[in-house]
Design a protein around this motif. Structure first.
Motif, PDB file in Angstrom:
ATOM      1  N   TYR A 143       0.829  -1.201   0.000  1.00  8.40           N
ATOM      2  CA  TYR A 143       0.000   0.000   0.000  1.00  8.40           C
ATOM      3  C   TYR A 143       0.862   1.248   0.000  1.00  8.40           C
ATOM      4  O   TYR A 143       2.050   1.212   0.337  1.00  8.40           O
ATOM      5  CB  TYR A 143      -0.943   0.009   1.203  1.00  8.40           C
ATOM      6  CG  TYR A 143      -0.256   0.189   2.541  1.00  8.40           C
ATOM      7  CD1 TYR A 143      -0.109   1.463   3.109  1.00  8.40           C
ATOM      8  CD2 TYR A 143       0.252  -0.908   3.253  1.00  8.40           C
ATOM      9  CE1 TYR A 143       0.514   1.635   4.337  1.00  8.40           C
ATOM     10  CE2 TYR A 143       0.870  -0.744   4.484  1.00  8.40           C
ATOM     11  CZ  TYR A 143       0.993   0.526   5.027  1.00  8.40           C
ATOM     12  OH  TYR A 143       1.611   0.698   6.239  1.00  8.40           O
ATOM     13  N   VAL A 144       0.233   2.360  -0.372  1.00  5.09           N
ATOM     14  CA  VAL A 144       0.850   3.686  -0.315  1.00  5.09           C
ATOM     15  C   VAL A 144      -0.128   4.586   0.439  1.00  5.09           C
ATOM     16  O   VAL A 144      -1.333   4.580   0.149  1.00  5.09           O
ATOM     17  CB  VAL A 144       1.117   4.262  -1.716  1.00  5.09           C
ATOM     18  CG1 VAL A 144       1.665   5.680  -1.622  1.00  5.09           C
ATOM     19  CG2 VAL A 144       2.080   3.357  -2.484  1.00  5.09           C
ATOM     20  N   ALA A 145       0.370   5.352   1.399  1.00  8.74           N
ATOM     21  CA  ALA A 145      -0.488   6.236   2.204  1.00  8.74           C
ATOM     22  C   ALA A 145       0.008   7.669   2.105  1.00  8.74           C
ATOM     23  O   ALA A 145       1.207   7.920   1.996  1.00  8.74           O
ATOM     24  CB  ALA A 145      -0.494   5.783   3.662  1.00  8.74           C
ATOM     25  N   PHE A 146      -0.937   8.613   2.160  1.00  8.07           N
ATOM     26  CA  PHE A 146      -0.576  10.028   2.070  1.00  8.07           C
ATOM     27  C   PHE A 146      -1.742  10.865   2.564  1.00  8.07           C
ATOM     28  O   PHE A 146      -2.841  10.343   2.808  1.00  8.07           O
ATOM     29  CB  PHE A 146      -0.202  10.427   0.635  1.00  8.07           C
ATOM     30  CG  PHE A 146      -1.183   9.945  -0.402  1.00  8.07           C
ATOM     31  CD1 PHE A 146      -2.279  10.720  -0.763  1.00  8.07           C
ATOM     32  CD2 PHE A 146      -1.008   8.712  -1.014  1.00  8.07           C
ATOM     33  CE1 PHE A 146      -3.174  10.280  -1.714  1.00  8.07           C
ATOM     34  CE2 PHE A 146      -1.907   8.263  -1.965  1.00  8.07           C
ATOM     35  CZ  PHE A 146      -2.995   9.049  -2.319  1.00  8.07           C
ATOM     36  N   THR A 147      -1.504  12.171   2.702  1.00 12.66           N
ATOM     37  CA  THR A 147      -2.527  13.075   3.216  1.00 12.66           C
ATOM     38  C   THR A 147      -3.168  13.889   2.093  1.00 12.66           C
ATOM     39  O   THR A 147      -2.623  13.982   0.984  1.00 12.66           O
ATOM     40  CB  THR A 147      -1.936  14.050   4.246  1.00 12.66           C
ATOM     41  OG1 THR A 147      -0.982  14.896   3.571  1.00 12.66           O
ATOM     42  CG2 THR A 147      -1.257  13.310   5.381  1.00 12.66           C
ATOM     43  N   ARG A 148      -4.300  14.475   2.416  1.00 11.12           N
ATOM     44  CA  ARG A 148      -4.972  15.366   1.466  1.00 11.12           C
ATOM     45  C   ARG A 148      -4.071  16.546   1.100  1.00 11.12           C
ATOM     46  O   ARG A 148      -4.017  16.967  -0.055  1.00 11.12           O
ATOM     47  CB  ARG A 148      -6.288  15.868   2.078  1.00 11.12           C
ATOM     48  CG  ARG A 148      -7.095  16.766   1.144  1.00 11.12           C
ATOM     49  CD  ARG A 148      -8.175  17.484   1.930  1.00 11.12           C
ATOM     50  NE  ARG A 148      -9.167  16.573   2.458  1.00 11.12           N
ATOM     51  CZ  ARG A 148      -9.698  16.662   3.666  1.00 11.12           C
ATOM     52  NH1 ARG A 148      -9.297  17.606   4.498  1.00 11.12           N
ATOM     53  NH2 ARG A 148     -10.611  15.814   4.072  1.00 11.12           N
ATOM     54  N   SER A 149      -3.337  17.068   2.082  1.00  9.47           N
ATOM     55  CA  SER A 149      -2.429  18.186   1.826  1.00  9.47           C
ATOM     56  C   SER A 149      -1.338  17.803   0.826  1.00  9.47           C
ATOM     57  O   SER A 149      -1.009  18.570  -0.087  1.00  9.47           O
ATOM     58  CB  SER A 149      -1.795  18.650   3.141  1.00  9.47           C
ATOM     59  OG  SER A 149      -0.839  19.658   2.913  1.00  9.47           O
ATOM     60  N   GLN A 150      -0.786  16.594   0.987  1.00  9.64           N
ATOM     61  CA  GLN A 150       0.234  16.132   0.040  1.00  9.64           C
ATOM     62  C   GLN A 150      -0.338  15.990  -1.363  1.00  9.64           C
ATOM     63  O   GLN A 150       0.326  16.314  -2.354  1.00  9.64           O
ATOM     64  CB  GLN A 150       0.806  14.795   0.515  1.00  9.64           C
ATOM     65  CG  GLN A 150       1.667  14.900   1.754  1.00  9.64           C
ATOM     66  CD  GLN A 150       2.085  13.542   2.280  1.00  9.64           C
ATOM     67  OE1 GLN A 150       1.257  12.653   2.487  1.00  9.64           O
ATOM     68  NE2 GLN A 150       3.383  13.368   2.497  1.00  9.64           N
ATOM     69  N   TRP A 151      -1.564  15.516  -1.445  1.00 10.08           N
ATOM     70  CA  TRP A 151      -2.210  15.346  -2.742  1.00 10.08           C
ATOM     71  C   TRP A 151      -2.429  16.691  -3.422  1.00 10.08           C
ATOM     72  O   TRP A 151      -2.156  16.857  -4.616  1.00 10.08           O
ATOM     73  CB  TRP A 151      -3.533  14.603  -2.570  1.00 10.08           C
ATOM     74  CG  TRP A 151      -4.443  14.644  -3.764  1.00 10.08           C
ATOM     75  CD1 TRP A 151      -5.654  15.257  -3.854  1.00 10.08           C
ATOM     76  CD2 TRP A 151      -4.206  14.036  -5.041  1.00 10.08           C
ATOM     77  NE1 TRP A 151      -6.194  15.084  -5.093  1.00 10.08           N
ATOM     78  CE2 TRP A 151      -5.332  14.335  -5.850  1.00 10.08           C
ATOM     79  CE3 TRP A 151      -3.169  13.283  -5.568  1.00 10.08           C
ATOM     80  CZ2 TRP A 151      -5.438  13.893  -7.160  1.00 10.08           C
ATOM     81  CZ3 TRP A 151      -3.276  12.844  -6.884  1.00 10.08           C
ATOM     82  CH2 TRP A 151      -4.398  13.147  -7.665  1.00 10.08           C
ATOM     83  N   ARG A 152      -2.904  17.658  -2.671  1.00 14.12           N
ATOM     84  CA  ARG A 152      -3.174  18.970  -3.247  1.00 14.12           C
ATOM     85  C   ARG A 152      -1.890  19.707  -3.619  1.00 14.12           C
ATOM     86  O   ARG A 152      -1.855  20.480  -4.578  1.00 14.12           O
ATOM     87  CB  ARG A 152      -3.996  19.807  -2.264  1.00 14.12           C
ATOM     88  CG  ARG A 152      -5.428  19.317  -2.100  1.00 14.12           C
ATOM     89  CD  ARG A 152      -6.170  20.097  -1.019  1.00 14.12           C
ATOM     90  NE  ARG A 152      -7.571  19.697  -0.936  1.00 14.12           N
ATOM     91  CZ  ARG A 152      -8.417  20.114  -0.004  1.00 14.12           C
ATOM     92  NH1 ARG A 152      -7.988  20.949   0.945  1.00 14.12           N
ATOM     93  NH2 ARG A 152      -9.670  19.708  -0.001  1.00 14.12           N
ATOM     94  N   THR A 153      -0.823  19.462  -2.860  1.00 13.81           N
ATOM     95  CA  THR A 153       0.431  20.171  -3.102  1.00 13.81           C
ATOM     96  C   THR A 153       1.126  19.682  -4.368  1.00 13.81           C
ATOM     97  O   THR A 153       1.619  20.486  -5.173  1.00 13.81           O
ATOM     98  CB  THR A 153       1.380  19.993  -1.897  1.00 13.81           C
ATOM     99  OG1 THR A 153       0.742  20.521  -0.736  1.00 13.81           O
ATOM    100  CG2 THR A 153       2.706  20.721  -2.131  1.00 13.81           C
ATOM    101  N   ASN A 154       1.166  18.359  -4.555  1.00 17.54           N
ATOM    102  CA  ASN A 154       1.878  17.819  -5.719  1.00 17.54           C
ATOM    103  C   ASN A 154       1.221  16.533  -6.191  1.00 17.54           C
ATOM    104  O   ASN A 154       1.736  15.430  -5.972  1.00 17.54           O
ATOM    105  CB  ASN A 154       3.353  17.573  -5.363  1.00 17.54           C
ATOM    106  CG  ASN A 154       4.227  17.531  -6.609  1.00 17.54           C
ATOM    107  OD1 ASN A 154       3.756  17.183  -7.689  1.00 17.54           O
ATOM    108  ND2 ASN A 154       5.492  17.879  -6.452  1.00 17.54           N
TER     109      ASN A 154
END
Length: 318
Positions: free
Chosen positions: A161-172
């Motif tokens: 799996y790969v996990a990340f935040t909404r902020s990371q998604w919006r940033t790049n």
């Protein structure tokens, strides 16, 4: 004994909670228990008794008319849900029934504010015994990322799996899409981290679908997870107990759709559950072993449902 059944709530799984509450109350023996329905509206107001029952009846009517909600309109819709009433106390006031009129509570709230330790902490603060996992297990059990980290620590095998935040998604976003494609292969599944009932979950087979699915999941949670898709059988067991948990007979889910999504779970009734699941002795032993290991890893108590993937090609439990 007076049993308070708490349902509804502010999460995206409000409608599912109403269905679950009806099932629980139908199963309680009225000769042994006095049932006190306690409903929470989508905006956090509490209703006790007739107002809460009315919401259940409305949900039943909505379901019979084929208007059960889909994930896309879940959060803002009011079909079959608890709505504010003039007799409802303010959001900053708990109903007296919660403390004075019940001996034990059964939280049947799904998702955030219900399965994440919030209601469990409230019940502990007001001194009301409750059914199910405590604060820690509830919080960890709902957060897929933290739960996976704890499972990894005790050696429970998992899908990549790969996990990340909404902020990371919006940033790049392009960088994250590249990361997912490097780590995983299509198809894969995109999920909000702190939600259940398959709300906000998508199966994706291309980069374009991946971007759309992440954007959808980001509407429900600030954390997202993308999991590798596999050719699997879906197996589930119940675990009951505290310090010495027991594992139930295993069942197998045959979803009516391409995967066990919201529609396959709650709309149409065409998914199948095979009990007992056809497992070899080795598979059954692995399922039972890992079910208890998962239950204990998050310090669970009372009861849990533990789900497994068994990969068809290699017959390995995940």
């Amino acid at each position: 004994m007076k049993v308070g059944v708490i349902f509804g709530g502010k999460s995206g799984e409000h409608e599912v909670s109403l269905q679950s509450a009806k099932s629980v109350m139908d199963a309680l023996d009225p000769l042994q228990y006095t049932i006190v329905p306690i409903g929470i509206t989508r905006d956090g107001r509490w209703q006790v008794g007739k107002g809460a029952i009315k919401a259940l009846e409305t949900a039943k009517v909505a379901e019979s008319k084929g208007t059960t909600q889909s994930p896309k309109n879940y959060i803002n819709s009011t079909v079959g849900g608890l709505t504010p009433a003039s007799t409802t106390r303010s959001v900053d006031m708990l109903p007296p029934a919660l403390v004075n009129e019940i001996d034990v509570a059964i939280p049947v709230l799904h998702g955030t504010y219900g399965e994440d330790g919030s209601i469990q902490g409230l019940l502990e603060l007001v001194g009301v015994p409750y059914v199910g996992a405590g604060i820690l297990a509830s919080a960890v059990g709902l957060d897929k990322i933290v739960m996976k980290q704890m499972f990894a620590a005790v050696g429970i095998p998992q899908v990549r799996y790969v996990a990340f935040t909404r902020s990371q998604w919006r940033t790049n976003p392009e960088e994250l899409l590249d990361l997912v494609e490097r780590q995983l292969a299509y198809p894969c599944f995109v999920k909000p981290t702190n939600l259940g009932s398959s709300v906000g979950i998508s199966k994706v087979k291309s980069r374009e679908q991946l971007a759309e699915a992440i954007a959808l999941a980001a509407q429900y949670d600030r954390k997202m997870i993308v999991e590798q898709g596999l050719d699997v059988r879906e197996i589930e067991v119940a675990v009951l107990g505290n310090d010495r948990p027991m594992v139930s007979v295993a069942g197998e889910i045959i979803p009516s759709n391409e995967f066990y999504d919201y529609e396959a779970k709650y709309v149409g009734g065409h998914s199948k559950l095979i009990i007992p699941a056809e497992l070899s002795d080795e598979q059954r032993e692995k399922v039972e072993h890992y079910a208890v290991a998962a239950f204990q890893a998050i310090d669970c108590s009372g009861l849990a449902r533990v789900d497994f993937f068994i990969e068809r090609a290699t017959a390995v439990c995940w």
